[in-house]
Design a protein around this motif. Structure first.
Motif, short mmCIF file in Angstrom:
data_model
loop_
_atom_site.label_atom_id
_atom_site.label_comp_id
_atom_site.label_asym_id
_atom_site.label_seq_id
_atom_site.Cartn_x
_atom_site.Cartn_y
_atom_site.Cartn_z
N VAL A 33 -7.83 -67.75 20.69
CA VAL A 33 -6.42 -67.56 20.36
C VAL A 33 -5.55 -68.40 21.28
O VAL A 33 -5.84 -68.53 22.48
N MET A 34 -4.53 -69.00 20.70
CA MET A 34 -3.53 -69.73 21.46
C MET A 34 -2.17 -69.27 20.95
O MET A 34 -1.99 -69.04 19.74
N GLY A 35 -1.23 -69.14 21.86
CA GLY A 35 0.06 -68.61 21.43
C GLY A 35 1.22 -69.15 22.24
O GLY A 35 1.04 -69.91 23.19
N TRP A 36 2.39 -68.75 21.80
CA TRP A 36 3.64 -69.13 22.46
C TRP A 36 4.43 -67.89 22.84
O TRP A 36 4.53 -66.93 22.06
N TYR A 37 4.99 -67.95 24.04
CA TYR A 37 5.90 -66.94 24.53
C TYR A 37 7.23 -67.61 24.85
O TYR A 37 7.29 -68.82 25.08
N ARG A 38 8.26 -66.80 24.89
CA ARG A 38 9.58 -67.31 25.23
C ARG A 38 10.20 -66.41 26.30
O ARG A 38 10.10 -65.18 26.22
N GLN A 39 10.83 -67.05 27.26
CA GLN A 39 11.56 -66.28 28.27
C GLN A 39 13.00 -66.75 28.32
O GLN A 39 13.28 -67.90 28.68
N VAL A 40 13.87 -65.86 27.92
CA VAL A 40 15.31 -66.12 27.98
C VAL A 40 15.81 -65.62 29.33
O VAL A 40 15.31 -64.63 29.86
N ALA A 41 16.79 -66.32 29.88
CA ALA A 41 17.32 -65.97 31.20
C ALA A 41 17.72 -64.49 31.24
O ALA A 41 18.44 -64.01 30.38
N GLY A 42 17.21 -63.80 32.27
CA GLY A 42 17.55 -62.40 32.45
C GLY A 42 16.74 -61.43 31.62
O GLY A 42 16.98 -60.23 31.67
N GLN A 43 15.80 -61.95 30.83
CA GLN A 43 15.00 -61.09 29.98
C GLN A 43 13.52 -61.27 30.27
O GLN A 43 13.11 -62.24 30.89
N GLU A 44 12.73 -60.34 29.80
CA GLU A 44 11.29 -60.45 29.98
C GLU A 44 10.71 -61.48 29.01
O GLU A 44 11.28 -61.76 27.96
N ARG A 45 9.57 -62.00 29.39
CA ARG A 45 8.88 -62.94 28.52
C ARG A 45 8.40 -62.20 27.27
O ARG A 45 7.84 -61.12 27.36
N GLU A 46 8.63 -62.79 26.12
CA GLU A 46 8.26 -62.15 24.86
C GLU A 46 7.32 -63.04 24.06
O GLU A 46 7.40 -64.26 24.08
N SER A 47 6.45 -62.39 23.32
CA SER A 47 5.52 -63.11 22.46
C SER A 47 6.25 -63.59 21.20
O SER A 47 6.96 -62.83 20.57
N ILE A 48 6.06 -64.85 20.87
CA ILE A 48 6.68 -65.42 19.68
C ILE A 48 5.67 -65.57 18.55
O ILE A 48 5.92 -65.16 17.42
#
Length: 119
Positions: A33-48
């Motif tokens: 499995v390979m995936g992408w996460y996103r981290q917006v300033a001030g928020q936790e890293r989330e799975s995309i």
């Protein structure tokens, strides 16, 4: 040690598109499995999104109508197509994978690529 290298981030206007790519440092074995996460300033890293070696994939409800994940056949390379981008999509996008070796789990993260959506 497996390494992930991302590319494709940048500055884009609202409504625009970007294609992120992530390449693992090895193709000697298939990463399940390979995936992408996103981290917006001030928020936790989330799975995309994530894609499996058999081609199946999952994507977050919040972006499923705008983002798409794909994987090069037989390679440990994954892409994330970002369409109709919004300012709230701004953040650092990380590629991720994991694998087991001798019952030890290895979590591998890329260095992250910045996506900025702004006019």
């Amino acid at each position: 040690q497996v390494q992930l290298v991302e590319s494709g981030g940048g500055l884009v206007q609202p409504g625009g598109s970007l294609r992120l790519s992530c390449e693992a440092s090895t193709n000697s074995f298939v990463l399940n499995v390979m995936g992408w996460y996103r981290q917006v300033a001030g928020q936790e890293r989330e799975s995309i999104a994530r894609v499996f070696s058999d081609g199946t994939s999952t994507i977050a409800d919040s972006v499923q109508d705008r983002f798409a994940i794909s994987r090069d056949n037989g390679k440990n390379t994954v892409h994330l197509q970002l369409n109709r981008l919004r300012p709230e999509d701004t953040g650092v996008y990380y590629c991720h994978t994991y694998f087991y070796e001798r019952r030890q789990k290895y979590d591998i993260w890329g260095q992250g690529t910045q996506v900025t959506v702004s006019s």
